[in-house]
Design a protein around this motif. Structure first.
Motif, PDB file in Angstrom:
ATOM      1  N   SER A  57       0.817  -1.224   0.000  1.00  0.00           N
ATOM      2  CA  SER A  57       0.000   0.000   0.000  1.00  0.00           C
ATOM      3  C   SER A  57       0.849   1.272   0.000  1.00  0.00           C
ATOM      4  O   SER A  57       0.617   2.155  -0.828  1.00  0.00           O
ATOM      5  N   CYS A  75      -0.031 -14.767  -4.188  1.00  0.00           N
ATOM      6  CA  CYS A  75      -1.385 -14.498  -3.702  1.00  0.00           C
ATOM      7  C   CYS A  75      -2.091 -15.833  -3.523  1.00  0.00           C
ATOM      8  O   CYS A  75      -1.561 -16.879  -3.910  1.00  0.00           O
ATOM      9  N   ASP A  79     -10.797 -15.178  -3.579  1.00  0.00           N
ATOM     10  CA  ASP A  79     -10.871 -13.753  -3.235  1.00  0.00           C
ATOM     11  C   ASP A  79     -11.274 -13.530  -1.778  1.00  0.00           C
ATOM     12  O   ASP A  79     -10.796 -12.597  -1.133  1.00  0.00           O
ATOM     13  N   ARG A  80     -12.203 -14.351  -1.308  1.00  0.00           N
ATOM     14  CA  ARG A  80     -12.786 -14.125   0.024  1.00  0.00           C
ATOM     15  C   ARG A  80     -13.042 -15.442   0.738  1.00  0.00           C
ATOM     16  O   ARG A  80     -13.368 -16.437   0.088  1.00  0.00           O
ATOM     17  N   VAL A  87      -3.467 -14.114   1.190  1.00  0.00           N
ATOM     18  CA  VAL A  87      -3.607 -12.768   0.617  1.00  0.00           C
ATOM     19  C   VAL A  87      -4.558 -12.839  -0.573  1.00  0.00           C
ATOM     20  O   VAL A  87      -4.326 -13.599  -1.524  1.00  0.00           O
ATOM     21  N   SER A  88      -5.626 -12.056  -0.496  1.00  0.00           N
ATOM     22  CA  SER A  88      -6.660 -12.082  -1.530  1.00  0.00           C
ATOM     23  C   SER A  88      -6.184 -11.386  -2.807  1.00  0.00           C
ATOM     24  O   SER A  88      -5.754 -10.231  -2.755  1.00  0.00           O
ATOM     25  N   ASN A  91      -7.964  -8.124  -3.229  1.00  0.00           N
ATOM     26  CA  ASN A  91      -7.433  -7.011  -2.438  1.00  0.00           C
ATOM     27  C   ASN A  91      -6.152  -6.451  -3.048  1.00  0.00           C
ATOM     28  O   ASN A  91      -5.887  -5.244  -2.977  1.00  0.00           O
ATOM     29  N   GLU A  94      -7.265  -4.201  -5.685  1.00  0.00           N
ATOM     30  CA  GLU A  94      -7.821  -2.983  -5.074  1.00  0.00           C
ATOM     31  C   GLU A  94      -6.690  -2.058  -4.599  1.00  0.00           C
ATOM     32  O   GLU A  94      -6.814  -0.830  -4.648  1.00  0.00           O
ATOM     33  N   ALA A  95      -5.585  -2.647  -4.176  1.00  0.00           N
ATOM     34  CA  ALA A  95      -4.447  -1.857  -3.673  1.00  0.00           C
ATOM     35  C   ALA A  95      -3.615  -1.246  -4.801  1.00  0.00           C
ATOM     36  O   ALA A  95      -2.697  -0.480  -4.537  1.00  0.00           O
ATOM     37  N   ASN A 128      -8.997 -11.202 -11.720  1.00  0.00           N
ATOM     38  CA  ASN A 128      -8.999  -9.915 -11.029  1.00  0.00           C
ATOM     39  C   ASN A 128      -8.331  -8.805 -11.832  1.00  0.00           C
ATOM     40  O   ASN A 128      -8.015  -7.736 -11.290  1.00  0.00           O
TER      41      ASN A 128
END
Ligand SMILES: O=C(CO)COP(=O)(O)O
Length: 258
Positions: A57, A75, A79-80, A87-88, A91, A94-95, A128
């Protein structure tokens, strides 16, 4: 796109910090790599950087105004859910992560990752919207004639590549990093004749894919490596020898030469 309608293969170079640096060292290195991004862009070279997970991040923020593509070292394939410690990939996207490395020799060796695990992860990365950077390579350097070692390496890499290519859409962009396991953490890269011949063979295995497929070399690479390999590879995946940022700058300059 090339005149033949195939995706253009820009040269690409990057480095993974593995688990070498502290957070403070990573932050300093990130600033240095961001300062190389105008040079890489001017030379039409893609530059990527893969810090540890905790630094992702802050690195995304630090690199926001640069053309450096942020990567992750691994990873999970879901995802969830109830997957403690994983580690998703959602995410990571998204980062701001663009490239996710999978199947590095150290993960295959120390963490017992299989081709099936790597393929599941690659599919999740593509789903993703990110690019899988798939590490492949033979464990040992076969002795005997050069052609025998080349043949043995291609044979060992073939199922590693097939598992991933069967799992991702044909039009998905994929980066393959050919990293002979015996050349990682060594004093010098694998012999250029060997790498060029193996990579030419690997290219045959992915010929006809619609998605952009670039092949990098990794394993004790540094200044002087690309010049010897440029007839075959699209770029380099650097480790220790990029810790000195001046080496990375030299590699970028070398890759900018025709
Ligand atoms: O494993 C590598 C890159 O993924 C290469 O590491 P070294 O260049 O330190 O051998």
């Amino acid at each position: 796109m090339s005149p033949l309608g195939l995706p253009e293969r820009r040269r690409i170079v990057g480095t993974s910090l593995k688990c070498y640096f502290s957070l403070a060292q990573t932050a300093e290195y990130t600033r240095a790599i961001a300062s190389l991004s105008p040079t890489a862009s001017a030379l039409n070279i893609d530059l990527f950087f893969i810090p540890d997970f905790i630094s992702i991040s802050p690195c995304a923020t630090a690199l926001a105004h640069s053309s450096v593509q942020l990567g992750a070292q691994d990873c999970f394939w879901e995802d969830r859910g109830a997957y403690t410690g994983e580690v998703s990939p959602a995410n990571l996207a998204e980062a701001g992560v663009k490239i996710v490395e999978v199947g590095h020799a150290e993960r295959r060796q120390i963490f017992r990752e299989t081709d099936k695990d790597v393929a599941l992860k690659a599919a999740a990365i593509v789903k993703n919207g990110m690019v899988p950077l798939v590490c492949i390579g033979e464990k040992t350097h076969a002795s005997g004639p050069v052609s025998a070692a080349v043949g043995a390496a291609i044979t060992e890499c073939k199922p590693q590549i097939k598992a991933v290519m069967d799992a991702v859409p044909d039009d998905a962009e994929v980066i393959l990093a050919y990293e002979p396991v015996w050349a990682i953490g060594a004093t010098q890269p694998a012999n250029a004749d060997h790498v060029v011949a193996v990579v030419q063979g690997l290219r045959g295995l992915v010929e006809g894919r619609r998605g952009l497929t670039r092949i990098l070399y990794g394993g004790s690479a540094g200044p002087g490596t690309f010049i010897q390999l440029k007839s075959a590879v699209d770029g380099l995946f650097l480790g220790r020898f990029a810790h000195d940022i001046n080496n990375l700058e030299r590699v970028i300059q070398e890759m900018g030469e025709p």
